[in-house]
Enzyme design. Structure first.
Site, short mmCIF file in Angstrom:
data_model
loop_
_atom_site.label_atom_id
_atom_site.label_comp_id
_atom_site.label_asym_id
_atom_site.label_seq_id
_atom_site.Cartn_x
_atom_site.Cartn_y
_atom_site.Cartn_z
N CYS A 116 -54.54 6.18 6.66
CA CYS A 116 -54.49 5.11 8.08
C CYS A 116 -54.28 5.79 9.33
O CYS A 116 -55.19 6.07 9.90
CB CYS A 116 -53.51 4.19 7.82
SG CYS A 116 -51.83 4.52 7.44
N TYR A 117 -53.32 7.01 9.19
CA TYR A 117 -53.18 7.69 10.49
C TYR A 117 -54.54 8.58 10.75
O TYR A 117 -54.88 8.90 11.74
CB TYR A 117 -51.79 8.30 10.41
CG TYR A 117 -50.61 7.89 10.70
CD1 TYR A 117 -50.45 6.84 12.01
CD2 TYR A 117 -49.65 7.53 9.57
CE1 TYR A 117 -49.22 6.42 11.89
CE2 TYR A 117 -48.54 6.80 9.75
CZ TYR A 117 -48.39 6.14 11.09
OH TYR A 117 -46.95 5.66 11.38
#
Length: 315
Positions: A116-117
């Protein structure tokens, strides 16, 4: 004929969200495993090899083990763990980065869904480097905030338990040792000379993410104003419905503040550009469970199946 899909790790946060996205699809036949057998190697092996596509929603070691169970060379594996994102022979599951990425997903049997990041950062860093604006040795840094759902079932339970510790009402800063599991792909996919400096935090809301990357204009490979960088992103992602470059000055119109949970429940990603001629900030906002996890995994499946990329997704 329906596509047979097995979700190995279907009771985790990502697995549950993938399952939800198949609710109204008539082209998918879900192969299910009983709760008491979900860690049974023989039963998992049987279902993996009976499937056309298996999603791995597992810790890294278990994902590696699951791949070793494949004996049917027709099975496509879509892995949401960190285990294979920089491994040779695995397509990186971010089709918007380039035609080569999209084609590798469409034709691949081993696909690794981005973290996600990492999604938030690479959306920005990949075009900046590819277009020659940022050098590969640029000292990138990342300041990011996510909803607590990004931490998985254990962290979700901590935040949502009755009578929880009051300290969880405030921001939870972590990753101090600069060994976050997403750093490897953050370096490898854009082709950087070094890992970025990464400062993540979670706070008291369920889902949604904001990833900010500050840039010193005098350290860029070519001089560029915020407006020029905004134009570059607009052109780069012009034909990509999952990537929305927000109008220049959108942050000002929002009162100078962006809220990190406003994309919760959406499967795309927004890009913002702001700053001045000396110091520029580029940012992404999206759902860490959407484009940052389950939504991205289903988008990869859609490419494999040759159907609309947004089928079963929210755009």
């Amino acid at each position: 004929m329906k596509t047979k899909v097995f979700i190995d790790g279907s009771e985790g946060t990502t697995g549950l969200r993938i399952h939800e996205r198949f609710t109204n699809r008539d082209d998918i036949e879900l192969l299910t495993i009983s709760s008491e057998l979900r860690k049974d190697t023989a039963e998992r092996k049987r279902l993996i090899n009976e499937s056309d596509v298996t999603f791995l929603c597992l810790p890294d070691a278990a994902a590696i083990e699951a791949v070793s169970l494949v004996t049917n060379d027709k099975v496509c594996i879509i892995d949401t763990s960190t285990a294979h994102r920089t491994q040779p022979g695995w397509a990186y599951g971010y089709p918007e980065l380039s035609p080569e990425h999209r084609n590798a997903i469409r034709t691949g049997k081993r696909i690794a869904v981005p973290g996600c990041y990492a999604t938030g950062f690479i959306t920005l860093a990949y075009p900046l480097v590819k277009k020659g604006i940022a050098p590969t040795d640029y000292p990138f840094s990342i300041f990011a905030v996510s909803g607590y759902s990004g931490g998985g079932k254990k962290l979700i339970a901590t935040y949502e338990e009755e009578g929880r510790d009051k300290k969880f009402d405030s921001a939870r800063m972590y990753g101090w040792t600069q060994t976050h599991k997403h750093l490897k792909e953050m370096k490898a996919i854009p082709g950087l000379a070094q890992e970025p400096l990464f400062c993540p935090m979670t706070t008291n809301y369920h889902s949604g993410m904001l990833v900010q990357v500050p840039l010193y204009a005098n350290l860029l490979a070519k001089k560029a104003t915020p407006q020029q960088i905004h134009q570059m992103f607009s052109e780069y992602y012009a034909d990509e419905p999952f990537v929305k470059v927000m109008p220049f000055g959108a942050d000002v119109e929002a009162g100078g503040a962006l809220f990190s949970d406003e994309c919760a429940g959406w499967d795309g990603i927004q890009i913002f550009v702001t700053g001045n001629e000396d110091r520029i900030v580029v940012a992404t906002r999206f759902d860490n469970l959407g484009k940052g996890a389950s939504g991205a995994a289903v988008q990869c499946l859609n490419l494999v199946l040759g159907c609309e990329e947004n089928k079963g997704l929210v755009l």
